[in-house]
Design a protein around this motif. Sequence first.
Motif, short mmCIF file in Angstrom:
data_model
loop_
_atom_site.label_atom_id
_atom_site.label_comp_id
_atom_site.label_asym_id
_atom_site.label_seq_id
_atom_site.Cartn_x
_atom_site.Cartn_y
_atom_site.Cartn_z
N ILE A 1 3.66 -2.00 -0.41
CA ILE A 1 3.72 -1.67 1.81
C ILE A 1 4.39 -3.38 2.17
CG2 ILE A 1 3.41 -1.33 3.40
CD1 ILE A 1 1.50 0.43 1.92
N PRO B 1 0.52 -2.68 11.67
CA PRO B 1 0.67 -1.52 11.39
C PRO B 1 1.52 -0.54 12.94
CG PRO B 1 -0.72 -0.98 11.55
CD PRO B 1 -0.84 -2.49 11.17
N TYR C 1 -2.23 -6.59 1.50
CA TYR C 1 -1.48 -6.16 2.39
C TYR C 1 -1.30 -7.01 3.07
CZ TYR C 1 1.15 -4.80 6.63
OH TYR C 1 1.78 -4.76 7.72
N TRP D 1 -6.38 -3.21 2.61
CA TRP D 1 -5.60 -3.50 3.33
C TRP D 1 -5.91 -5.54 3.10
CZ3 TRP D 1 -3.64 -2.21 7.49
CH2 TRP D 1 -2.75 -0.31 8.03
N ALA E 1 2.53 4.47 4.64
CA ALA E 1 1.97 4.68 3.74
C ALA E 1 0.72 4.02 4.05
CB ALA E 1 2.60 3.86 2.38
N LEU E 2 0.48 3.13 4.97
CA LEU E 2 -1.07 2.60 4.72
C LEU E 2 -1.74 3.30 5.32
CD1 LEU E 2 -0.06 -1.01 6.03
CD2 LEU E 2 -1.11 -0.84 3.55
N TYR F 1 11.87 -2.31 5.85
CA TYR F 1 11.55 -0.88 6.08
C TYR F 1 10.45 -0.74 6.52
CZ TYR F 1 16.13 -1.00 2.87
OH TYR F 1 16.51 -1.27 2.11
N THR G 1 8.16 2.36 6.06
CA THR G 1 6.63 2.26 4.86
C THR G 1 5.40 1.47 5.38
OG1 THR G 1 7.38 0.19 4.28
CG2 THR G 1 8.48 1.99 3.00
N LEU G 2 5.49 1.18 6.76
CA LEU G 2 4.21 0.76 7.54
C LEU G 2 2.83 2.23 7.43
CD1 LEU G 2 4.87 -1.95 10.21
CD2 LEU G 2 3.63 -1.88 7.64
N LEU H 1 7.72 -4.10 1.06
CA LEU H 1 9.14 -3.25 1.66
C LEU H 1 8.90 -3.45 3.30
CD1 LEU H 1 8.21 -0.08 -0.56
CD2 LEU H 1 10.49 -1.48 -1.12
N ALA H 2 8.22 -3.29 3.60
CA ALA H 2 8.26 -3.63 4.93
C ALA H 2 8.52 -4.75 6.15
CB ALA H 2 6.60 -3.65 5.91
N ALA I 1 -0.81 -0.80 -4.30
CA ALA I 1 0.09 -0.05 -3.19
C ALA I 1 0.29 -1.20 -1.67
CB ALA I 1 -0.84 0.62 -2.78
#
Length: 417
Positions: A32, A153, A69, A66, A48-49, A42, A45-46, A35-36, A28
């Motif tokens: 993320i 985020p 990410y 984290w 989702a964190l 996007y 999508t943040l 995508l972010a 994930a």
Amino acid sequence: MHKSQSRLLLGTVGAIHNGSHRLLAFGAGIIIALLAWYPGSYPITLLALPALWSRLPNRVAAFTLWTTYYLVGARDIPVVCERFFVGHQELSAGMAVTQGTAFWLLQAAVLALPWTILKPERTASGFSYACRASLATLIVTAPPLGIIGWLSPIHVAGTLYPGWRITGMSLGLAALCTASVRSRESATWVTCATVLAGLSLYAHWQEPHRSPPTRWFSVDTTLGRFDQSSYQSIYAQTLQLQSIVRRSFADGASVVILPEEIAGLWRPAMKLWWHADIDRMRAAGQTLVLGMDLTVKASPLRYTDSTVITGAERGRLDSRQPVPVALWRPGGRISAIRGDINQPYVMIAGHRAAMSLCFEDLLWWPHWRTLLDKPDVIVSQSNGWFDSDLALANIQRQSIEAVARLAGAPLLRATNR
């Protein structure tokens, strides 16, 4: 024997369960981040964190989410360090990559730590989850940890509430907190989510049109690293810059913006070389916004990474956060110093301009004034000769675009490759 086998079975199932959650968190974090940020764009999508963070069973899984990410989002740090320090002949390639890799791993661990420590027990209330998510977001966004507060985020605020400045920032934080609440069946959660979504739709419906002032030219250059080892090389690049500026004014510009540090360290000779051009600009009502370094102390060398406005207008703003380690090296033999965070907007051709100098593009706190008092334009100056072909350059652009969108102000960027 039966009890022993049961305990072994339960232990095995528990280990598999924890391992699957860590694998989920690992995957994930990668998805993320991509995508972010670049190659995706996007930021929504943040959300989702914190949503995943609150549902992971333990702190190890939260740390995995984290760190992954931040590792993926900041994946260019080793390459950037190698290019920068080798380009300046400060480190060998091997030492630079080793140092960059250490920074890369350390930054991810440090930025993930607040989320790990603040993760509540699964039985905690929704209010506790929301408060802890809010606190963790603020810790990784504001100094001291916010000095490396990239990929925060809170960037989701610019996507959700464009033009709403401090109100939008607060609502973006509320959205992150709402996403972190585990129990979504309660009437309170449904009401909060509905109100936040409705306000986001309204913000987009009334989002203002943002266009920069007319006849303002931001100029991207391809001059590479500025060789300041001799006056011959300094003079050669000065002539190149002067040629670029003259062409821009000849094409109809009234304000020309050049990249950060493009003029290098300002020397007495450079004042002489630019004197005639500045006089012509002043007489023609033309303004030049030029990035340079200004000496504060000769030994040990201390300087400011500054933008200087000259010609028909005069002004200056110093970087509030030069790049740590690369430029900002407290205690080092050579170091940029940090400018005052309370520096006001600079006036350029009658417009209030909020400046963002290179590394500041990635952060939120240097732009606090834009959240309270809307500028006429945001001007970003960057010198990315070492990262222009990497994901970092695109992530930097995405970050300052999020700031400008939340502020409701047009953005002009000048970069050097």
